[in-house]
Design a protein around this motif. Structure first.
Motif, PDB file in Angstrom:
ATOM      1  N   GLU A  23       0.833  -1.175  -0.003  1.00  0.00           N
ATOM      2  CA  GLU A  23      -0.126  -0.033   0.102  1.00  0.00           C
ATOM      3  C   GLU A  23       0.742   1.274  -0.158  1.00  0.00           C
ATOM      4  O   GLU A  23       0.335   2.223  -0.720  1.00  0.00           O
ATOM      5  N   GLY A  72     -12.848   0.791  -7.669  1.00  0.00           N
ATOM      6  CA  GLY A  72     -11.899  -0.241  -7.352  1.00  0.00           C
ATOM      7  C   GLY A  72     -10.747   0.273  -6.894  1.00  0.00           C
ATOM      8  O   GLY A  72     -10.188  -0.432  -5.631  1.00  0.00           O
ATOM      9  N   THR A  73     -10.121   1.098  -7.484  1.00  0.00           N
ATOM     10  CA  THR A  73      -8.695   1.333  -7.171  1.00  0.00           C
ATOM     11  C   THR A  73      -8.798   2.189  -5.681  1.00  0.00           C
ATOM     12  O   THR A  73      -7.843   2.156  -4.813  1.00  0.00           O
ATOM     13  N   ARG A  76      -8.829  -0.744  -2.922  1.00  0.00           N
ATOM     14  CA  ARG A  76      -7.674  -1.274  -2.758  1.00  0.00           C
ATOM     15  C   ARG A  76      -6.772  -0.430  -2.211  1.00  0.00           C
ATOM     16  O   ARG A  76      -5.947  -1.071  -1.366  1.00  0.00           O
ATOM     17  N   HIS A  78      -7.398   1.979  -0.081  1.00  0.00           N
ATOM     18  CA  HIS A  78      -7.740   2.373   1.214  1.00  0.00           C
ATOM     19  C   HIS A  78      -7.765   4.002   1.378  1.00  0.00           C
ATOM     20  O   HIS A  78      -7.473   4.531   2.272  1.00  0.00           O
ATOM     21  N   TYR A 120      -1.302  -9.004 -10.859  1.00  0.00           N
ATOM     22  CA  TYR A 120      -0.461  -8.787  -9.628  1.00  0.00           C
ATOM     23  C   TYR A 120      -0.335 -10.019  -8.907  1.00  0.00           C
ATOM     24  O   TYR A 120      -1.295 -10.869  -8.551  1.00  0.00           O
ATOM     25  N   ARG A 128      -4.496 -10.978  -8.639  1.00  0.00           N
ATOM     26  CA  ARG A 128      -5.411 -10.134  -9.485  1.00  0.00           C
ATOM     27  C   ARG A 128      -5.078  -9.772 -10.856  1.00  0.00           C
ATOM     28  O   ARG A 128      -3.727  -9.961 -10.910  1.00  0.00           O
ATOM     29  N   SER A 130      -5.821  -7.513 -14.407  1.00  0.00           N
ATOM     30  CA  SER A 130      -6.618  -6.287 -14.966  1.00  0.00           C
ATOM     31  C   SER A 130      -6.490  -6.374 -16.397  1.00  0.00           C
ATOM     32  O   SER A 130      -5.432  -6.239 -17.130  1.00  0.00           O
ATOM     33  N   HIS A 147     -11.113  -5.384 -13.906  1.00  0.00           N
ATOM     34  CA  HIS A 147     -10.239  -6.038 -12.703  1.00  0.00           C
ATOM     35  C   HIS A 147     -10.913  -7.395 -12.557  1.00  0.00           C
ATOM     36  O   HIS A 147     -12.272  -7.729 -12.538  1.00  0.00           O
ATOM     37  N   ASP A 149     -10.245 -10.460  -9.531  1.00  0.00           N
ATOM     38  CA  ASP A 149      -9.462 -10.576  -8.335  1.00  0.00           C
ATOM     39  C   ASP A 149      -9.611 -12.087  -7.933  1.00  0.00           C
ATOM     40  O   ASP A 149     -10.642 -12.740  -7.815  1.00  0.00           O
ATOM     41  N   GLU A 152      -9.700 -11.989  -3.146  1.00  0.00           N
ATOM     42  CA  GLU A 152     -10.576 -11.295  -2.238  1.00  0.00           C
ATOM     43  C   GLU A 152     -12.070 -11.401  -3.005  1.00  0.00           C
ATOM     44  O   GLU A 152     -12.051 -12.408  -3.778  1.00  0.00           O
ATOM     45  N   SER A 154     -14.356  -9.516  -4.522  1.00  0.00           N
ATOM     46  CA  SER A 154     -14.600  -8.498  -5.188  1.00  0.00           C
ATOM     47  C   SER A 154     -14.949  -8.676  -6.756  1.00  0.00           C
ATOM     48  O   SER A 154     -14.644  -7.729  -7.699  1.00  0.00           O
TER      49      SER A 154
END
Length: 623
Positions: A23, A72-73, A76, A78, A120, A128, A130, A147, A149, A152, A154
């Motif tokens: 992050e 979505g971005t 992820r 936060h 990713y 994930r 994209s 995306h 995933d 998770e 989502s």
């Protein structure tokens, strides 16, 4: 963060593989430099399924001002829209700036749409991916991201018009595929057919072509997963074994998802499958396999796993020898009870099946294939028990037919044997519960390191298998020679880990050191944990030669013994950091169970542990 790039010429797509992004590398807070006005149709943009990121190019395309980021971005990262809008991409997200600078600049300079694909990875596992299109319109750079995933919950069910596009994306993972179930129809990507070694068939949309191939032993795992998904869980991960149409056994990593509406009604189900059969060191051996191995070639004593279940059961060789059935063609049903001569015994077994009693311990006469001229005398012990929220059963069947003239002596001897069998049963059950607790702890601590969990569990299961194999035939749980167990344990560790990592295991054990079962069980587990701890911390460089883990166990007085386990590794700079990890917490708990004392020490060529423990502990047989 590690980045790898690859250009696929046939598709005209640039692929970006991003490893272990954090992050802090994604976003950081900086003060805004530019005033940004809300984009037209912002409400509409917030409600579309794809992410829409908008940037304003500045400094002749050398940097970009964040106008807005897709939902979505934001989720992820936060972050909120106000945390990033009006900031330079190079400052608010150095990680993404490093990845996107050249593609964004290219689109800005050429006005040509660019396609990209992002993968990713976390701990070398795909998390994930994209599909991205970059366009230049209204003096702005616009990223449209779709995306998917794998970690998770989502995932978004694709619109019908996009199914083919997503299927094409999945096909690039040769042994990875996905499916969707919408309106009771299945849609399968090519990767699933790669796993199953077959081509598409006309009726594939009407049934689950993967679940139908799950072997009987793993059906309970599948049923549990589907039940939890039906009950409202949105994501479930498990390993399933399937037998393909061409008779190939495969291990499939299944990530299953459910999507519900606002009222909790199931809208669709979808999932990702990956063939993990060829993982280099992975062995999917179950605890029950070790138990059954302990009864291999024993034709007089049988281990019964789930004997009250007519669908999911496993019996050792002795059971089929007694009833004279071929295990390959045997079908477990209540019919076997009808061959028991004594009707009261039949009634007691039926009461156990119906849950009216929790255990049975009886001797009976059995007519093989219903033939009164071919009778055998057997002793049966079965117990029902609760584990989690389900009921299970375990039992033992002993053939006591031989030497009928001494039947009374046999019966008397078996009274003691019954107690010993119950003792073994309780210890097996307790040990499995201990392993289950360890597994739950490690799943939380090493959730992104499945190979670490597998190594640890293999080592523990091997030690308990040694213990079980050497004690189930014994009548003396008070005097067990330790050296025999340590020699076998070293052999198991050498096979599981030593050959792979180039580690030698050396042991020196006092010849006549005999321990009780209460001492030897936690002691072997402590040795396992210390060994795995040493492997993890002492030898970070796998290429260094002459790696050793050395054990010495000897008596220090009439009541106590001492274990010294040391390595010739890199040592520890700060012992406090090691004593706080999960492995050391497990070691402390096992040491407490052992009523012992353990301390860490360092020597000039590595690290060691000194464990002092009692030779004898009170022995009680559980009734």
């Amino acid at each position: 963060m590690r980045i790898e790039k690859q250009y696929r010429q046939l598709e005209d797509v640039e692929e970006i593989n991003i490893y272990d992004i954090t992050e802090s590398e994604l976003f950081q807070y900086v003060d805004p430099e530019f005033e940004i006005f809300e984009a037209p149709f912002e409400k509409t943009l917030r409600n579309i399924s794809n992410d829409l990121d908008i940037f304003d190019p500045i400094d002749d395309g050398e940097d970009f001002v964040v106008h807005r980021l897709g939902l979505g971005t934001l989720l992820r990262g936060h972050i909120k829209q106000n945390d990033v809008s009006g900031r330079r991409l190079s400052k608010t997200s150095p990680g993404f700036y490093k990845i996107l600078k050249e593609p964004l600049k290219e689109v800005y300079k050429t006005n040509k749409t660019k396609k990209m694909r992002f993968y990713y990875h976390f701990n070398e596992k795909l998390a994930r991916f994209s599909n991205v299109k970059i366009i230049y319109d209204m003096n702005k750079i616009i990223l449209i991201s779709d995306h998917r995933d794998n970690r998770e919950t989502s995932l978004t069910v694709p619109d019908d018009g996009k199914s083919d596009e997503k299927a094409n994306l999945i096909e690039y993972f040769s042994q990875t595929g996905s499916y969707y179930k919408i309106n009771d129809r299945y849609s399968w990507t090519q990767g699933v057919y790669n796993i199953l070694n077959r081509t598409r068939e006309e009726n594939d949309e009407y049934y689950n072509i993967v679940f139908d191939l799950v072997i009987p032993e793993d059906k309970p795992l599948l049923e549990k997963a589907l039940k939890e998904l039906d009950d409202g869980k949105t994501n479930y991960e498990t390993i399933l074994r399937i037998l393909t149409d061409d008779e190939i056994l495969k291990y499939i990593e299944a990530n299953l998802y459910s999507k519900f509406d606002e009222n909790g009604e199931l809208i669709s189900r979808y999932g990702l499958f990956k063939d993990v059969s060829t993982d280099s060191t992975r062995k999917m051996t179950r605890p029950v396999d070790f138990l059954l191995k302990g009864f291999k070639n024993n034709k007089k004593l049988a281990l019964l796993i789930e004997p009250l279940n007519t669908k999911h059961y496993e019996f050792s060789e002795g059971y089929f020898n007694l009833i004279e059935e071929d295990p390959e063609t045997y079908y477990h049903s209540r019919k076997v009870i009808e061959n028991i001569v004594e009707e009261p015994i039949q009634c007691k077994i039926l009461e156990l099946i119906n849950g009216e009693t929790d255990e049975i311990s009886e001797k009976f006469t059995y007519n093989v294939h219903g033939d009164e001229n071919n009778q055998k005398i057997a002793e049966l012990y079965i117990e029902r028990f609760e584990f989690g929220d389900t009921t299970h059963s375990i039992g033992f069947l002993t053939d006591i037919t031989e030497d009928r003239k001494k039947q009374q002596e046999l019966i008397e001897a078996n009274e003691h044997q019954k107690i010993l069998i119950k003792e073994v049963h309780h210890r097996v059950k307790n040990n499995l519960q201990v392993l289950n607790s360890f597994l739950n702890l490690e799943k939380r601590a090493y959730k992104n390191k499945p190979n670490v969990i597998i190594d640890h569990m293999q080592s523990r299961l091997s030690s308990l298998a040694i213990l079980h194999e050497k004690t189930y035939n014994t009548t003396d749980f008070k005097n067990i020679n330790l050296k025999e167990y340590i020699v076998d344990q070293d052999s198991q560790l050498r096979g599981l880990i030593g050959l792979r990592d180039g580690i030698e295991f050396e042991s020196e054990v006092e010849e006549d050191l005999n321990l009780t079962i209460e001492v030897i069980t936690p002691l072997l587990l402590v040795i396992d944990e210390l060994t795995m701890n040493a492997i993890k911390h002492a030898f970070p460089d796998k290429t260094v030669p002459d790696k050793k883990i050395i054990k010495k166990i000897y008596r220090i007085d009439n009541e106590h013994a001492q274990l010294i386990l040391r390595d010739n590794g890199v040592g520890i700079e700060d012992p406090h950091t090691v004593t706080r990890n999960l492995g050391c917490e497990i070691i402390k708990n096992l040491t407490k169970q052992l009523d012992g004392h353990i301390e860490l020490f360092q020597h000039e060529n590595g690290t060691g542990y000194r464990l002092t423990f009692p030779i004898n502990m009170e022995h009680t047989i559980e009734g």
